[in-house]
Design a protein around this motif. Sequence first.
Motif, mmCIF file in Angstrom:
data_model
loop_
_atom_site.group_PDB
_atom_site.id
_atom_site.type_symbol
_atom_site.label_atom_id
_atom_site.label_comp_id
_atom_site.label_asym_id
_atom_site.label_seq_id
_atom_site.Cartn_x
_atom_site.Cartn_y
_atom_site.Cartn_z
ATOM 1 N N ASP A 152 11.098 15.747 -12.769
ATOM 2 C CA ASP A 152 11.289 15.814 -14.322
ATOM 3 C C ASP A 152 9.932 16.018 -15.209
ATOM 4 O OD1 ASP A 152 13.933 15.699 -13.959
ATOM 5 O OD2 ASP A 152 14.016 13.456 -14.156
ATOM 6 N N ASN A 153 9.030 15.847 -14.630
ATOM 7 C CA ASN A 153 7.543 15.842 -15.374
ATOM 8 C C ASN A 153 7.353 17.499 -15.328
ATOM 9 O OD1 ASN A 153 7.340 13.287 -15.684
ATOM 10 N ND2 ASN A 153 6.222 12.953 -13.673
ATOM 11 N N ILE A 154 7.898 18.355 -14.525
ATOM 12 C CA ILE A 154 7.477 19.699 -14.740
ATOM 13 C C ILE A 154 7.957 20.246 -16.198
ATOM 14 C CG2 ILE A 154 7.910 22.083 -13.595
ATOM 15 C CD1 ILE A 154 8.397 20.619 -11.223
ATOM 16 N N TYR A 155 7.184 20.896 -16.628
ATOM 17 C CA TYR A 155 7.147 21.670 -18.048
ATOM 18 C C TYR A 155 6.598 22.799 -18.296
ATOM 19 C CZ TYR A 155 2.678 19.817 -19.375
ATOM 20 O OH TYR A 155 1.411 19.594 -19.331
ATOM 21 N N VAL A 156 7.060 23.560 -19.270
ATOM 22 C CA VAL A 156 6.186 25.172 -19.665
ATOM 23 C C VAL A 156 5.253 24.707 -20.764
ATOM 24 C CG1 VAL A 156 6.877 27.333 -20.286
ATOM 25 C CG2 VAL A 156 8.171 26.355 -18.447
ATOM 26 N N TYR A 208 11.788 39.314 -25.955
ATOM 27 C CA TYR A 208 11.787 37.842 -26.346
ATOM 28 C C TYR A 208 13.100 37.462 -26.443
ATOM 29 C CZ TYR A 208 7.161 39.305 -27.946
ATOM 30 O OH TYR A 208 5.731 39.377 -28.016
ATOM 31 N N GLY A 209 13.152 35.955 -26.048
ATOM 32 C CA GLY A 209 14.478 35.488 -25.858
ATOM 33 C C GLY A 209 14.258 34.184 -25.415
ATOM 34 N N VAL A 210 15.532 33.588 -24.772
ATOM 35 C CA VAL A 210 15.349 32.293 -24.029
ATOM 36 C C VAL A 210 15.573 32.751 -22.437
ATOM 37 C CG1 VAL A 210 16.684 30.318 -23.704
ATOM 38 C CG2 VAL A 210 16.457 31.248 -25.980
ATOM 39 N N TYR A 211 14.828 31.853 -21.726
ATOM 40 C CA TYR A 211 15.062 31.988 -20.403
ATOM 41 C C TYR A 211 15.083 30.872 -19.698
ATOM 42 C CZ TYR A 211 12.933 36.988 -21.290
ATOM 43 O OH TYR A 211 13.115 38.174 -21.608
ATOM 44 N N LEU A 212 15.433 30.967 -18.322
ATOM 45 C CA LEU A 212 15.533 29.900 -17.412
ATOM 46 C C LEU A 212 14.544 29.986 -16.194
ATOM 47 C CD1 LEU A 212 19.476 29.369 -17.029
ATOM 48 C CD2 LEU A 212 17.872 28.295 -18.457
ATOM 49 N N ALA A 213 13.922 29.020 -15.701
ATOM 50 C CA ALA A 213 12.959 28.913 -14.787
ATOM 51 C C ALA A 213 13.605 28.104 -13.726
ATOM 52 C CB ALA A 213 11.501 28.641 -14.881
ATOM 53 N N HIS A 214 13.736 28.229 -12.439
ATOM 54 C CA HIS A 214 14.290 27.628 -11.461
ATOM 55 C C HIS A 214 13.188 27.362 -10.296
ATOM 56 C CE1 HIS A 214 16.370 26.894 -7.268
ATOM 57 N NE2 HIS A 214 16.865 26.105 -7.955
ATOM 58 N N LEU A 233 15.250 22.565 -12.889
ATOM 59 C CA LEU A 233 15.750 23.969 -13.693
ATOM 60 C C LEU A 233 14.971 23.716 -15.223
ATOM 61 C CD1 LEU A 233 17.265 26.406 -13.757
ATOM 62 C CD2 LEU A 233 19.560 25.203 -14.884
ATOM 63 N N ILE A 234 14.391 24.511 -15.524
ATOM 64 C CA ILE A 234 13.784 24.443 -17.052
ATOM 65 C C ILE A 234 14.197 25.708 -17.907
ATOM 66 C CG2 ILE A 234 11.511 24.296 -18.232
ATOM 67 C CD1 ILE A 234 10.329 23.200 -15.785
ATOM 68 N N LYS A 235 14.309 25.393 -19.103
ATOM 69 C CA LYS A 235 14.686 26.411 -20.190
ATOM 70 C C LYS A 235 13.536 26.568 -21.041
ATOM 71 C CE LYS A 235 18.680 26.471 -22.119
ATOM 72 N NZ LYS A 235 19.918 26.083 -22.936
ATOM 73 N N PHE A 236 13.086 27.822 -21.418
ATOM 74 C CA PHE A 236 11.924 28.085 -22.457
ATOM 75 C C PHE A 236 12.269 29.377 -23.083
ATOM 76 C CE2 PHE A 236 10.901 30.214 -18.507
ATOM 77 C CZ PHE A 236 10.377 31.407 -18.853
#
Length: 631
Positions: free
Chosen positions: A528-532, A608-614, A624-627
């Motif tokens: 949970d500490n992973i971030y963008v 440009y927009g919203v993406y998901l990173a797995h 799973l992270i949203k940025f």
Amino acid sequence: DLLTTAETVQDIYNKNYRFFKPPDKPTVWAVPDDKKVTLYWDTKAEESVDPITGEDFEGYVIYRSTRPDFADILTVTDGRGASYLYEPLKDVNGFEAKWDINNNWKGYHPIPYQGRGLSYYLGDNTGLVHTFVDSNNVINGQTYYYAVVAYDHGDSLGIPPSETSKKITVDPITGSESFDINTVKVIPGPRASGYNVPSISSTDVQKLSGAGNGEVDFRIINDLEVIDDFYTLRFSDQLVLSDTVINQRNYSVKGEKTVTESFFLFDTKFAALSRENIIDDGNLVVTDNLGTVYQKDVDYVMDFIRGRIARTENSSMPNNSQFNITYLNYAVFQSTAIKSEDSNPVFNGVKLSVFSYDSLMFDAEKSGWNNLSIPLSVGLPSIGAAARKKFYPGDYIITFSEQDIDSAKKRQGSTLISIPVKYKVEEVSTGIPIRVATLLEEKPPNVDNAWSRGDEIILFQPGAEGLQTDTLTWALTFARMTETDSVMPGNGDVYFFYTQRPFTINDVYTLQTKPGFIDNKLASSRLDNIYVVPNPYVGASILEPANKLPGQNRGERRIYFENLPMKCTIRIYTLNGELVNQLEHDSGMDNGREYWNLLNKDGFSVAYGVYLAHIDAPGIGEKLIKFALIK
């Protein structure tokens, strides 16, 4: 500027090119970490000699920039408003990262720079250091350039201070950078997720022998270089130089892990090895790639202090060939820094500082009563032959009572008799109390075969029976009673007697170190500490590298994934589930970061927009992270 420079060059010419020069450059190393950078450097600059002013080294100053030319900190102007000096780095408290020798030179130098109306600030006699942790607004992912610069104090007759250069060369075609020994490039950031930082606890440092009670402090400066090794610290009373031996206290540190490296030899020229202070013992082995073992002083000669090797004239070692050498070396060799100086070199990520007392003496600051305040005087005994009187390196507890609890010796004519006394003495420096025999020397008018304040309590060495031939050590005299101070120690009253004991050849310390490691269970708990960062990305980011090529106005676009495990796969998707790109993160423990250049798998810029990173880390877990990317 041109006129001032021309005058300076003319002055140099007039002096037949014999002019003042800055000290030698220190060699600097950097350790990036999470929102901080640790710098450490050697002491080579302090040995510099100026051809005009002699030994004029004064101190160090650190510069930090986001540009390799340090142009963004060229902010100190001269009397005409032209930028002339660089602004030093400041710590988190706003103080300049500048340290100077404690001498007569401090504050602004009396001689301004020629034609500038500007004087150099020499510092505040803070004393020298050789490590610094920069945590002042350090941003993870930002590229920083550091320079550790040495400067001198010039003189008071016409020579202003001078600094060493801080040169970073950028290739105009490729953009590659070349660094001088006193400059480094650092990108701070977190360690890999699950990383256990190595540490040195009290159980890792053990004292094997000796009575010295100064301070020995091992601390980790570079956690990434700590290895699994066992070190031994020994003291010596003699300093062995190249052509002489002098009596001076020093110490050396030796590890148990050997070093193996390759080198080339050509004719009889010396080849430099990676370590200095090599030990000439059974661990020293020189071979070729086929395993042939060569003999010292027959096939090769060694410069053990400087760490160099060369072929002999009649060597059987093939000329202009590669060889291998295995050896042990001293991590610290004959160091005389015994007053907590930090001038010792960093070895395998560890730095050592030592404080030793100058002589064996009573420690009045630490000693004292548990609940009384009767003054004490300490010295050598007032009786006995000089050859039998010698201070003993020990600590003592003196317990008093209202009843007889021990016996003491007392002179009676030419013999010693035993009398009961209401005190006992124990030596406790080893942690195990040992009874100490005492000799009571009564002082008039209270000569009554009993201890009274004002009488001299003389200690024998621990283990002595109290014979006339035994050595006498400390003599303790508690102040005689007065009309206003008539308290006699009784039940429960204790005096703690401590001594300051210098290190000797009998003092031996050991240190056990273990490297950092990755704990997958810990990494799993930290997913949970992973971030963008930055999130959202808005057009550009200060973390993006600059483009140094001509005609380019910006570098590559980037976002960063932070606190990643050592190995993982990052898959980037649109909100519709379309795979945009896949990144493979595979790094060491030092790096928990991966970047994405905002290009899709076909090499085109993404919208440009919203993406998901797995994030998929085998054996650890998934995240799973949203940025967002904003134009």
